[in-house]
Design a protein around this motif. Structure first.
Motif, PDB file in Angstrom:
ATOM      1  N   ALA A   1      26.485 -71.061 -67.926  1.00  0.00           N
ATOM      2  CA  ALA A   1      26.707 -72.505 -68.054  1.00  0.00           C
ATOM      3  C   ALA A   1      27.559 -72.828 -69.280  1.00  0.00           C
ATOM      4  CB  ALA A   1      25.370 -73.243 -68.137  1.00  0.00           C
ATOM      5  N   ALA A   2      27.379 -72.066 -70.374  1.00  0.00           N
ATOM      6  CA  ALA A   2      28.193 -72.266 -71.575  1.00  0.00           C
ATOM      7  C   ALA A   2      29.638 -71.867 -71.312  1.00  0.00           C
ATOM      8  CB  ALA A   2      27.619 -71.462 -72.739  1.00  0.00           C
ATOM      9  N   VAL A   3      29.829 -70.769 -70.588  1.00  0.00           N
ATOM     10  CA  VAL A   3      31.179 -70.308 -70.251  1.00  0.00           C
ATOM     11  C   VAL A   3      31.891 -71.356 -69.389  1.00  0.00           C
ATOM     12  CG1 VAL A   3      32.513 -68.544 -69.037  1.00  0.00           C
ATOM     13  CG2 VAL A   3      30.552 -67.875 -70.451  1.00  0.00           C
ATOM     14  N   ARG A   4      31.168 -71.918 -68.427  1.00  0.00           N
ATOM     15  CA  ARG A   4      31.769 -72.932 -67.554  1.00  0.00           C
ATOM     16  C   ARG A   4      32.156 -74.179 -68.342  1.00  0.00           C
ATOM     17  NH1 ARG A   4      27.672 -71.066 -63.963  1.00  0.00           N
ATOM     18  NH2 ARG A   4      26.275 -72.758 -64.549  1.00  0.00           N
ATOM     19  N   LEU A   5      31.284 -74.613 -69.245  1.00  0.00           N
ATOM     20  CA  LEU A   5      31.616 -75.794 -70.044  1.00  0.00           C
ATOM     21  C   LEU A   5      32.836 -75.529 -70.919  1.00  0.00           C
ATOM     22  CD1 LEU A   5      31.160 -78.609 -71.182  1.00  0.00           C
ATOM     23  CD2 LEU A   5      29.494 -77.623 -72.774  1.00  0.00           C
ATOM     24  N   LEU A   6      32.876 -74.389 -71.582  1.00  0.00           N
ATOM     25  CA  LEU A   6      34.013 -74.081 -72.450  1.00  0.00           C
ATOM     26  C   LEU A   6      35.306 -73.962 -71.660  1.00  0.00           C
ATOM     27  CD1 LEU A   6      32.248 -71.648 -74.920  1.00  0.00           C
ATOM     28  CD2 LEU A   6      33.320 -73.832 -75.515  1.00  0.00           C
ATOM     29  N   ASP A   7      35.228 -73.486 -70.426  1.00  0.00           N
ATOM     30  CA  ASP A   7      36.429 -73.426 -69.590  1.00  0.00           C
ATOM     31  C   ASP A   7      36.913 -74.836 -69.262  1.00  0.00           C
ATOM     32  OD1 ASP A   7      38.325 -71.825 -67.848  1.00  0.00           O
ATOM     33  OD2 ASP A   7      37.424 -73.155 -66.355  1.00  0.00           O
ATOM     34  N   ARG A   8      35.992 -75.744 -68.937  1.00  0.00           N
ATOM     35  CA  ARG A   8      36.360 -77.135 -68.653  1.00  0.00           C
ATOM     36  C   ARG A   8      36.942 -77.801 -69.896  1.00  0.00           C
ATOM     37  NH1 ARG A   8      31.452 -80.037 -67.496  1.00  0.00           N
ATOM     38  NH2 ARG A   8      32.821 -81.810 -67.032  1.00  0.00           N
ATOM     39  N   VAL A   9      36.338 -77.538 -71.047  1.00  0.00           N
ATOM     40  CA  VAL A   9      36.849 -78.099 -72.311  1.00  0.00           C
ATOM     41  C   VAL A   9      38.255 -77.574 -72.591  1.00  0.00           C
ATOM     42  CG1 VAL A   9      36.513 -78.147 -74.808  1.00  0.00           C
ATOM     43  CG2 VAL A   9      34.553 -78.471 -73.287  1.00  0.00           C
ATOM     44  N   ALA A  10      38.468 -76.277 -72.326  1.00  0.00           N
ATOM     45  CA  ALA A  10      39.782 -75.674 -72.552  1.00  0.00           C
ATOM     46  C   ALA A  10      40.847 -76.314 -71.650  1.00  0.00           C
ATOM     47  CB  ALA A  10      39.713 -74.166 -72.303  1.00  0.00           C
TER      48      ALA A  10
ATOM     49  N   PRO B   1      47.188 -77.449 -81.990  1.00  0.00           N
ATOM     50  CA  PRO B   1      48.058 -77.613 -80.838  1.00  0.00           C
ATOM     51  C   PRO B   1      47.278 -77.340 -79.547  1.00  0.00           C
ATOM     52  CG  PRO B   1      49.157 -76.348 -82.549  1.00  0.00           C
ATOM     53  CD  PRO B   1      47.748 -76.509 -82.983  1.00  0.00           C
ATOM     54  N   PRO B   2      47.598 -78.028 -78.444  1.00  0.00           N
ATOM     55  CA  PRO B   2      46.805 -77.908 -77.219  1.00  0.00           C
ATOM     56  C   PRO B   2      46.572 -76.473 -76.751  1.00  0.00           C
ATOM     57  CG  PRO B   2      48.339 -79.724 -77.020  1.00  0.00           C
ATOM     58  CD  PRO B   2      48.661 -79.042 -78.315  1.00  0.00           C
ATOM     59  N   GLY B   3      47.606 -75.649 -76.783  1.00  0.00           N
ATOM     60  CA  GLY B   3      47.450 -74.270 -76.314  1.00  0.00           C
ATOM     61  C   GLY B   3      46.510 -73.461 -77.187  1.00  0.00           C
ATOM     62  N   VAL B   4      46.543 -73.707 -78.484  1.00  0.00           N
ATOM     63  CA  VAL B   4      45.661 -72.991 -79.412  1.00  0.00           C
ATOM     64  C   VAL B   4      44.229 -73.479 -79.266  1.00  0.00           C
ATOM     65  CG1 VAL B   4      45.165 -72.532 -81.848  1.00  0.00           C
ATOM     66  CG2 VAL B   4      47.527 -72.522 -81.023  1.00  0.00           C
ATOM     67  N   SER B   5      44.040 -74.797 -79.130  1.00  0.00           N
ATOM     68  CA  SER B   5      42.694 -75.332 -78.906  1.00  0.00           C
ATOM     69  C   SER B   5      42.073 -74.715 -77.657  1.00  0.00           C
ATOM     70  CB  SER B   5      42.738 -76.860 -78.754  1.00  0.00           C
ATOM     71  OG  SER B   5      43.056 -77.493 -79.955  1.00  0.00           O
ATOM     72  N   ALA B   6      42.845 -74.692 -76.577  1.00  0.00           N
ATOM     73  CA  ALA B   6      42.337 -74.119 -75.326  1.00  0.00           C
ATOM     74  C   ALA B   6      41.969 -72.641 -75.510  1.00  0.00           C
ATOM     75  CB  ALA B   6      43.380 -74.267 -74.223  1.00  0.00           C
ATOM     76  N   ALA B   7      42.802 -71.904 -76.242  1.00  0.00           N
ATOM     77  CA  ALA B   7      42.524 -70.490 -76.479  1.00  0.00           C
ATOM     78  C   ALA B   7      41.269 -70.300 -77.325  1.00  0.00           C
ATOM     79  CB  ALA B   7      43.720 -69.830 -77.159  1.00  0.00           C
ATOM     80  N   LEU B   8      41.054 -71.166 -78.311  1.00  0.00           N
ATOM     81  CA  LEU B   8      39.850 -71.073 -79.137  1.00  0.00           C
ATOM     82  C   LEU B   8      38.599 -71.283 -78.289  1.00  0.00           C
ATOM     83  CD1 LEU B   8      41.053 -72.979 -82.325  1.00  0.00           C
ATOM     84  CD2 LEU B   8      40.176 -70.637 -82.293  1.00  0.00           C
ATOM     85  N   TYR B   9      38.618 -72.264 -77.401  1.00  0.00           N
ATOM     86  CA  TYR B   9      37.452 -72.505 -76.549  1.00  0.00           C
ATOM     87  C   TYR B   9      37.197 -71.334 -75.597  1.00  0.00           C
ATOM     88  CZ  TYR B   9      37.479 -77.310 -78.252  1.00  0.00           C
ATOM     89  OH  TYR B   9      37.436 -78.428 -79.057  1.00  0.00           O
ATOM     90  N   ARG B  10      38.263 -70.795 -75.028  1.00  0.00           N
ATOM     91  CA  ARG B  10      38.065 -69.664 -74.108  1.00  0.00           C
ATOM     92  C   ARG B  10      37.652 -68.401 -74.866  1.00  0.00           C
ATOM     93  NH1 ARG B  10      42.411 -72.099 -70.559  1.00  0.00           N
ATOM     94  NH2 ARG B  10      41.221 -72.726 -68.706  1.00  0.00           N
ATOM     95  N   ALA B  11      38.133 -68.248 -76.094  1.00  0.00           N
ATOM     96  CA  ALA B  11      37.711 -67.114 -76.916  1.00  0.00           C
ATOM     97  C   ALA B  11      36.231 -67.245 -77.268  1.00  0.00           C
ATOM     98  CB  ALA B  11      38.554 -67.037 -78.182  1.00  0.00           C
ATOM     99  N   ALA B  12      35.785 -68.467 -77.585  1.00  0.00           N
ATOM    100  CA  ALA B  12      34.376 -68.687 -77.924  1.00  0.00           C
ATOM    101  C   ALA B  12      33.465 -68.350 -76.757  1.00  0.00           C
ATOM    102  CB  ALA B  12      34.168 -70.130 -78.349  1.00  0.00           C
ATOM    103  N   ALA B  13      33.963 -68.517 -75.547  1.00  0.00           N
ATOM    104  CA  ALA B  13      33.171 -68.217 -74.353  1.00  0.00           C
ATOM    105  C   ALA B  13      32.908 -66.722 -74.194  1.00  0.00           C
ATOM    106  CB  ALA B  13      33.877 -68.748 -73.109  1.00  0.00           C
ATOM    107  N   ARG B  14      33.533 -65.888 -75.007  1.00  0.00           N
ATOM    108  CA  ARG B  14      33.332 -64.439 -74.948  1.00  0.00           C
ATOM    109  C   ARG B  14      32.400 -63.924 -76.048  1.00  0.00           C
ATOM    110  NH1 ARG B  14      39.511 -62.249 -73.563  1.00  0.00           N
ATOM    111  NH2 ARG B  14      40.026 -63.914 -72.084  1.00  0.00           N
ATOM    112  N   ILE B  15      31.939 -64.807 -76.908  1.00  0.00           N
ATOM    113  CA  ILE B  15      31.075 -64.387 -78.013  1.00  0.00           C
ATOM    114  C   ILE B  15      29.641 -64.230 -77.515  1.00  0.00           C
ATOM    115  CG2 ILE B  15      30.129 -65.038 -80.266  1.00  0.00           C
ATOM    116  CD1 ILE B  15      32.690 -66.550 -80.820  1.00  0.00           C
TER     117      ILE B  15
END
Length: 262
Positions: free
Chosen positions: A23-32, A168-182
């Motif tokens: 559920a956390a991974v799904r939310l972070l993907d939507r946020v990204a 920047p939008p691309g970096v923000s999205a990457a940070l959220y998707r990276a967090a989903a792997r922690i």
């Protein structure tokens, strides 16, 4: 002697965390996805990135009897950070106004980012996570004496980056998707930020504390971050919010101290 929350620890990074919750991974993907869809701003090097926050932190102070007493500090602030690091930054808090020396043009770090530094970060989540872990393992890995460990520090570092300055939008999205792997990242369906706004969150638990990133349920924009105690301690009772920072304003200005345009 005062100790601010964040130096607390039990002497080791603790057991290996479980994989991130689906559920956390799904939310972070939507946020990204939402972050990536935002328009990229056009900023000049001589401008300033503005952020306004409200919230509090908790500190422990040793009393005359030797006991430790917890007290709150107002952490509401306005910050103007030089886009390229070439000018001094300005910070206004309840305690007064402070000028922070310029980083230097073209500089910036994970702990002290400028917008130009954020623009230089990888937009591939795997590469970005590798870069952040290289820093957290160096400073919080085996043999470092850290009480938190690289996983928790990576989560905290990403949250600091996202809250301190809108990337920047691309970096923000990457940070959220990276967090989903922690490892250890979990989902919280109902949370309130430091401004009282209701949201949804992802979080990570370490040493009796839960660090939460809070998002608006509709826009999925980052509202803020807070740390909640899960057990009684010198810092407070289980359920107490010991640190909380809500982002209530962002913008770009031509000079430090200037209000951003509506």
């Amino acid at each position: 002697m005062a100790v601010t929350l964040g130096g607390r620890g039990s002497g080791g990074p603790g057991p290996v965390a479980a994989p991130p919750e689906p559920a956390a991974v799904r939310l972070l993907d939507r946020v990204a996805v939402a972050a990536r869809a935002l328009p990229a701003p056009t900023l000049r090097d001589d401008q300033f990135v503005y952020t306004r926050t409200t919230g509090h932190s908790t500190a422990l102070t040793e009393t005359a009897s030797g006991a430790m007493e917890a007290s709150r500090t107002d952490e509401s602030a306005e910050r103007w950070i030089s886009v390229d690091g070439s000018a001094d930054s300005l910070v206004r808090t309840a305690r007064g106004t402070a000028v922070e020396p310029a980083y230097g043009k073209g500089t910036g770090t994970l702990g002290g980012p400028t917008y130009r530094f954020l623009e230089s970060l990888p937009t591939d989540p795997g590469e970005l996570l590798k870069l952040i872990y290289a820093d957290t393992r160096r400073n919080h890995g085996p043999g470092s004496g850290s009480t938190t460990g690289p996983d928790q520090e990576a989560f905290v570092a990403m949250g600091d980056l996202l809250r301190t300055m809108e990337a920047p939008p691309g970096v923000s999205a990457a940070l959220y998707r990276a967090a989903a792997r922690i490892p250890g990242v979990v989902f919280l369906p109902e949370v309130r930020d430091g401004a009282g706004r209701s949201g949804v969150a992802v979080a990570r638990v370490h040493d009796g504390e839960r660090t939460e990133w809070i998002f608006d349920k509709d826009s999925l924009r980052l509202l803020g971050e807070r740390t909640v105690l899960l057990e009684d301690s010198a810092w407070g009772k289980a359920g107490d919010t010991v640190t909380s920072v809500a982002v209530i304003g962002r913008g770009v200005t031509d000079r430090a101290g200037q209000a951003p345009r509506p």
